[in-house]
Scaffold this motif. Structure first.
Motif, PDB file in Angstrom:
ATOM      1  N   GLY A  56       6.504   8.984 -10.372  1.00 26.77           N
ATOM      2  CA  GLY A  56       5.125   8.781  -9.957  1.00 26.77           C
ATOM      3  C   GLY A  56       4.763   9.480  -8.669  1.00 26.77           C
ATOM      4  N   GLY A  57       3.652   9.027  -8.083  1.00 29.00           N
ATOM      5  CA  GLY A  57       3.138   9.661  -6.886  1.00 29.00           C
ATOM      6  C   GLY A  57       3.694   9.128  -5.589  1.00 29.00           C
ATOM      7  N   GLY A  58       4.302   7.934  -5.612  1.00 25.25           N
ATOM      8  CA  GLY A  58       4.938   7.385  -4.417  1.00 25.25           C
ATOM      9  C   GLY A  58       3.998   6.824  -3.377  1.00 25.25           C
ATOM     10  N   ALA A  59       2.744   6.533  -3.723  1.00 22.13           N
ATOM     11  CA  ALA A  59       1.800   5.984  -2.743  1.00 22.13           C
ATOM     12  C   ALA A  59       2.170   4.556  -2.391  1.00 22.13           C
ATOM     13  N   ASN A  60       2.034   4.213  -1.105  1.00 21.54           N
ATOM     14  CA  ASN A  60       2.304   2.845  -0.677  1.00 21.54           C
ATOM     15  C   ASN A  60       1.019   2.020  -0.695  1.00 21.54           C
ATOM     16  N   VAL A  61       1.105   0.772  -0.273  1.00 24.39           N
ATOM     17  CA  VAL A  61      -0.042  -0.130  -0.324  1.00 24.39           C
ATOM     18  C   VAL A  61      -1.204   0.410   0.511  1.00 24.39           C
ATOM     19  N   GLU A  62      -0.899   0.961   1.655  1.00 21.94           N
ATOM     20  CA  GLU A  62      -1.953   1.492   2.519  1.00 21.94           C
ATOM     21  C   GLU A  62      -2.709   2.625   1.828  1.00 21.94           C
ATOM     22  N   GLN A  63      -1.986   3.558   1.221  1.00 23.52           N
ATOM     23  CA  GLN A  63      -2.634   4.679   0.540  1.00 23.52           C
ATOM     24  C   GLN A  63      -3.421   4.208  -0.682  1.00 23.52           C
ATOM     25  N   LEU A  64      -2.848   3.275  -1.436  1.00 19.24           N
ATOM     26  CA  LEU A  64      -3.529   2.772  -2.623  1.00 19.24           C
ATOM     27  C   LEU A  64      -4.799   2.016  -2.249  1.00 19.24           C
ATOM     28  N   ALA A  65      -4.741   1.242  -1.170  1.00 22.76           N
ATOM     29  CA  ALA A  65      -5.924   0.516  -0.713  1.00 22.76           C
ATOM     30  C   ALA A  65      -7.027   1.493  -0.303  1.00 22.76           C
ATOM     31  N   GLU A  66      -6.651   2.547   0.395  1.00 22.60           N
ATOM     32  CA  GLU A  66      -7.639   3.545   0.812  1.00 22.60           C
ATOM     33  C   GLU A  66      -8.215   4.274  -0.395  1.00 22.60           C
ATOM     34  N   MET A  67      -7.397   4.528  -1.389  1.00 22.15           N
ATOM     35  CA  MET A  67      -7.865   5.137  -2.630  1.00 22.15           C
ATOM     36  C   MET A  67      -8.934   4.259  -3.289  1.00 22.15           C
ATOM     37  N   LEU A  68      -8.662   2.966  -3.395  1.00 23.15           N
ATOM     38  CA  LEU A  68      -9.584   2.043  -4.051  1.00 23.15           C
ATOM     39  C   LEU A  68     -10.863   1.857  -3.233  1.00 23.15           C
ATOM     40  N   ARG A  69     -10.733   1.774  -1.915  1.00 24.69           N
ATOM     41  CA  ARG A  69     -11.901   1.671  -1.045  1.00 24.69           C
ATOM     42  C   ARG A  69     -12.806   2.890  -1.250  1.00 24.69           C
ATOM     43  N   THR A  70     -12.195   4.056  -1.351  1.00 25.13           N
ATOM     44  CA  THR A  70     -12.956   5.287  -1.540  1.00 25.13           C
ATOM     45  C   THR A  70     -13.644   5.310  -2.898  1.00 25.13           C
ATOM     46  N   LEU A  71     -12.935   4.900  -3.947  1.00 25.44           N
ATOM     47  CA  LEU A  71     -13.531   4.865  -5.288  1.00 25.44           C
ATOM     48  C   LEU A  71     -14.741   3.942  -5.339  1.00 25.44           C
ATOM     49  N   ALA A  72     -14.712   2.863  -4.548  1.00 24.68           N
ATOM     50  CA  ALA A  72     -15.831   1.917  -4.533  1.00 24.68           C
ATOM     51  C   ALA A  72     -17.104   2.553  -3.996  1.00 24.68           C
ATOM     52  N   HIS A  73     -16.981   3.611  -3.202  1.00 27.53           N
ATOM     53  CA  HIS A  73     -18.167   4.329  -2.738  1.00 27.53           C
ATOM     54  C   HIS A  73     -18.842   5.053  -3.898  1.00 27.53           C
ATOM     55  N   PHE A 237      -3.610  -8.462  -3.011  1.00 29.99           N
ATOM     56  CA  PHE A 237      -4.935  -8.753  -2.458  1.00 29.99           C
ATOM     57  C   PHE A 237      -5.434  -7.746  -1.423  1.00 29.99           C
ATOM     58  N   PRO A 238      -4.571  -7.087  -0.666  1.00 31.99           N
ATOM     59  CA  PRO A 238      -5.085  -5.981   0.138  1.00 31.99           C
ATOM     60  C   PRO A 238      -5.684  -4.863  -0.721  1.00 31.99           C
ATOM     61  N   LEU A 239      -5.195  -4.704  -1.943  1.00 32.64           N
ATOM     62  CA  LEU A 239      -5.727  -3.692  -2.849  1.00 32.64           C
ATOM     63  C   LEU A 239      -7.064  -4.138  -3.436  1.00 32.64           C
ATOM     64  N   ILE A 240      -7.116  -5.365  -3.934  1.00 33.64           N
ATOM     65  CA  ILE A 240      -8.354  -5.863  -4.537  1.00 33.64           C
ATOM     66  C   ILE A 240      -9.482  -5.900  -3.512  1.00 33.64           C
ATOM     67  N   TYR A 241      -9.188  -6.371  -2.315  1.00 38.70           N
ATOM     68  CA  TYR A 241     -10.252  -6.524  -1.309  1.00 38.70           C
ATOM     69  C   TYR A 241     -10.616  -5.215  -0.628  1.00 38.70           C
ATOM     70  N   ALA A 242      -9.813  -4.179  -0.827  1.00 42.43           N
ATOM     71  CA  ALA A 242     -10.234  -2.847  -0.395  1.00 42.43           C
ATOM     72  C   ALA A 242     -11.508  -2.432  -1.124  1.00 42.43           C
ATOM     73  N   VAL A 243     -11.650  -2.874  -2.356  1.00 39.37           N
ATOM     74  CA  VAL A 243     -12.837  -2.541  -3.146  1.00 39.37           C
ATOM     75  C   VAL A 243     -14.083  -3.156  -2.515  1.00 39.37           C
ATOM     76  N   TYR A 244     -14.011  -4.434  -2.157  1.00 35.27           N
ATOM     77  CA  TYR A 244     -15.179  -5.083  -1.568  1.00 35.27           C
ATOM     78  C   TYR A 244     -15.522  -4.490  -0.208  1.00 35.27           C
TER      79      TYR A 244
END
Length: 376
Positions: A56-73, A237-244
């Protein structure tokens, strides 16, 4: 992110224009964001959280959270539905990385090689569990209705569980993967909701599916916290709430753009200042959640920290969007502005566990030195 060649956050940023094109129409039609999921899959984001060693891509929680936050835009519903797959990848990846759990490797390799979509029945299968598992030769016969199953139309495997009556007045929960194409599995289209209308969070009905003993991931007492659920709470939950958080940021952007067209007054400056202050509080609280997950341990203490962050992010994200709507004025009341959709979508932050009452009880018990194993 060596194997993908591009950072998942950069990929997410590049997809925002395409996601925005369909956000309004999918919302108005209560339609699942199927085209967006195809876009995410084609862009390589499905396997972003799989360790590099497993393909896979090897992204950690921080990177995945930022990815999801960005997608929410780009599209709130796409980001939230995808967060359910993302955390179902991140949790076994965390176990593989921090606990050397080899049993999760086949699933993670499948995500990387086949780009399968994992579904979460977390809304149905929190600490109490749901559904029934009847003992039969070689395994169990499962019957259940799993509500709020986001991205169900796109899913390949539902990560779920069911209750076993132990016969002594107690119950246990077994956890397993459900193949969505099995004849005993169907989707009931129930998702007509206030917000997040494109998530496809329908009911999944399981009617007599046989699950062999060999594929049971783990078994736990029903109604009590288990170490695996401490990992889930800490990582997911850091991933889910990155969306909000991303929804609140998008509302801020829209409101500032609208308000900037008008003469500024003391009132608009006050609203703008309160809005960005609330948003900063949400960002700081979310950062605290991410930092807790990055510690590499999971316990009652990390659950408490993440869930306090979850409440703070929810409160301040909702407050931010309310102030954004007020700052935009009557223009923001028109659906075409996109603010009312942010307003509806951010309300979903209220409903994920631990909700306000249980979270306060959990934090209070921790503060008083009392047990929390049945607080959920």
């Amino acid at each position: 992110m060596r194997s993908m060649g591009t950072d998942p956050i950069d990929i997410a940023k590049s997809l925002i224009p395409e996601l925005r094109k369909r956000a309004e129409s999918t919302d108005e039609q209560d339609a699942f964001v199927a085209e967006n999921f195809a876009l995410l899959k084609g862009a390589g984001l499905v396997e972003a959280g799989v360790p590099i060693e497993l393909g896979g891509g090897g992204a950690n929680v921080e990177q995945l959270a930022e990815m999801l936050r960005t997608l929410a835009h780009g599209c709130s519903s796409t980001a939230l539905a995808f967060s359910m797959h993302t955390h179902q990848v991140a949790v076994p990846a965390w176990r593989w990385r921090h606990q050397q759990v080899a049993a999760v490797e086949p699933l993670l390799r499948r995500v990387a090689s086949e780009r399968i979509i994992l579904l979460s029945s977390g809304g149905s299968d929190w600490i109490g569990g749901s559904g029934t598992a009847e003992r039969v030769d070689g395994g169990y016969r499962i019957r259940a209705r799993k509500v709020f199953t986001s991205a169900s139309p796109a899913g390949d495997v539902l990560m779920s569980g069911a209750l076993i009556n132990e016969g002594d007045g107690t119950s246990s929960v077994i956890h397993f993967g459900v193949p969505m194409k099995a004849a005993e599995v169907s989707i009931e289209p129930t998702w007509r909701a206030l917000g997040m209308r494109g998530t496809g969070s329908h009911d999944v009905v399981i009617d007599g599916l046989f699950v062999a003993d060999a594929v049971i991931a783990f078994k736990r007492p029903a109604g009590r916290w288990h170490p695996v659920f401490q990992i889930i709470a800490t990582v997911a939950f850091p991933l889910i709430y990155a969306v909000y958080l991303g929804v609140a940021e998008r509302a801020r952007d829209i409101a500032i753009e609208i308000a900037s067209r008008k003469p500024q007054t003391a009132h608009t400056l006050d609203l703008a200042g309160r809005m960005v202050t609330s948003l900063k509080a949400a960002q700081l609280a979310h950062r605290f959640m991410v930092e807790t997950a990055l510690r590499g341990d999971a316990s009652a203490e990390t659950v408490n920290a993440v869930m306090m962050g979850r409440t703070l992010v929810a409160d301040k994200a909702i407050e931010t969007v309310e102030l954004a709507l007020e700052l935009a004025g009557g223009t923001g009341f028109y659906r075409k502005a996109g603010l009312e959709r942010c307003f509806r979508d951010v309300q979903g932050a209220r409903f994920h566990p631990l909700q306000r009452g249980p979270q306060a009880a959990y934090a209070g018990a921790m503060a008083m030195g009392l047990p929390v194993d049945t607080v959920f």
